[in-house]
Enzyme design. Structure first.
Site, mmCIF file in Angstrom:
data_model
loop_
_atom_site.group_PDB
_atom_site.id
_atom_site.type_symbol
_atom_site.label_atom_id
_atom_site.label_comp_id
_atom_site.label_asym_id
_atom_site.label_seq_id
_atom_site.Cartn_x
_atom_site.Cartn_y
_atom_site.Cartn_z
ATOM 1 C CG HIS A 62 37.629 33.676 42.295
ATOM 2 N ND1 HIS A 62 38.822 33.959 42.905
ATOM 3 C CD2 HIS A 62 37.216 34.832 41.720
ATOM 4 C CE1 HIS A 62 39.108 35.242 42.710
ATOM 5 N NE2 HIS A 62 38.161 35.785 41.988
ATOM 6 C CD GLU A 106 35.405 38.327 41.463
ATOM 7 O OE1 GLU A 106 36.087 37.557 42.171
ATOM 8 O OE2 GLU A 106 35.882 39.270 40.825
ATOM 9 C CG HIS A 147 37.532 37.198 36.981
ATOM 10 N ND1 HIS A 147 37.283 35.935 37.447
ATOM 11 C CD2 HIS A 147 37.983 37.906 38.035
ATOM 12 C CE1 HIS A 147 37.554 35.895 38.737
ATOM 13 N NE2 HIS A 147 37.990 37.079 39.129
ATOM 14 N NE ARG A 168 48.199 36.252 41.573
ATOM 15 C CZ ARG A 168 48.759 36.065 42.772
ATOM 16 N NH1 ARG A 168 49.805 35.289 42.913
ATOM 17 N NH2 ARG A 168 48.255 36.670 43.826
#
Ligand code: ZN
Length: 316
Positions: A97, A115, A172, A192
């Site tokens: 991200h 996150e 991740h 992605r």
């Protein structure tokens, strides 16, 4: 005094999802493979409704827009956090991200995404991908090109109760057989890198975003070796992480050990992830079955928890 605000989750079907949000958390799910419960969210892709109390039927984004006083007058266009429970029956894509600056510039003013994961359950021998081993952009691009995923990706064994902080720029993936409580910035921007060449029900491949990923991967981050929580538990409370965007605690309540949790923050997110109990705030007691999510707004008073349960609590 402000009353607690109980939240109705929104569910998202995912290629990699399962049915454990129903079997383990008792949620009424739509048909199909459900991967994500957006438990506390004001994001346009899943804006939760309030249940009960003065704000019954409002969305969280409406409360944020029209009743900022409930959140201590915090600034910002969007409610800043998003709480999810993920049921990964299958592997999630390898992803990364952006930070706030990159997302703002390239994703229509969106927030970036920091996150963190609290592991609610993991299969025997389960693991997770956190971090990568390329030295720089060129090496990363080459390893992706050659499909050397085992060399590139840092896999870490996991167990129930582990915790991982995933900063923007960290490659991740949550892998199959894992249930996770995710606390994150309110953002839906994912780049992605690899999707295991999986096909969607219509036969198509999901889009990859290698160019953006190469822009945002942070090559200075050291990959972790374990997610074991080492912070001490004091009176039932363990501080899991503190970042510029959020702080997250685990609260363990036992029949002979009720917990009073102070609420001096603009607002608190609370999720019952294990067991059940009750909370008393401002003289009112609410039952807390497993899977309940609520916001304690500013001036709700301290939260007196009783019962036999585990909570994940977060604030800005
Ligand atoms: Zn992610």
């Amino acid at each position: 005094m402000n009353d607690l605000i109980f939240i109705q989750p929104v569910f998202h079907e995912k290629l990699w999802g399962g049915r454990r949000l129903e079997s383990d958390y008792g949620y009424e799910l739509p048909d199909g493979l459900v991967g994500e419960c957006w438990a506390i969210s004001a994001h346009p892709n899943g804006d939760c409704h309030i249940v009960g109390g003065a704000w019954d039927g409002c969305t969280l984004s409406e409360l944020w827009a029209d009743h900022r006083e409930l959140f201590g007058g915090l600034e910002g266009e969007q409610f800043p956090l998003l709480i999810k429970i993920l049921d990964a029956q299958d592997d999630l894509s390898i992803q990364v991200h952006p930070n706030d600056d990159y997302a703002y510039e390239h994703e229509n003013g969106s927030l970036g995404k920091r996150e963190c994961w609290y592991i609610l359950d993991a299969k025997e021998g389960g693991d997770i991908v956190v971090g990568q081993r390329a030295q720089d952009r060129d090496e990363f691009a080459q390893m992706v090109d050659e499909g050397r995923w085992d060399d590139l990706l840092n896999k870490v064994p996991i167990a129930r109760g582990d915790f991982f902080q995933i900063d923007p720029g960290t490659v991740h993936a949550i892998l199959g057989g894992t249930l996770v409580l995710e606390t994150q910035q309110s953002s839906d921007v994912t780049y992605r890198v690899y999707d295991f060449d999986r096909r969607q029900p219509d036969g198509s491949l999901r889009e990859l975003h290698i160019a953006q990923a190469l822009d945002v991967v942070d090559f200075s981050v050291k990959a972790p070796e374990s997610g074991t929580v080492t912070a001490p538990e004091v009176d039932g409370v363990t501080h899991l992480v503190e970042t510029p965007n959020y702080a997250v605690d685990r609260v363990v309540v036992a029949p002979d050990a009720p917990v009073t949790y102070a609420q001096p923050w603009p607002f608190l997110n609370v999720s019952v992830v294990e067991g059940s109990g009750s909370v008393t705030a401002g003289g009112t007691t609410f039952e807390l079955p497993k899977g309940t999510h609520f916001i304690a707004p500013v001036d709700s008073g301290d939260l007196a928890f009783a019962g036999d349960m585990q909570l994940i609590v977060s604030h800005v």
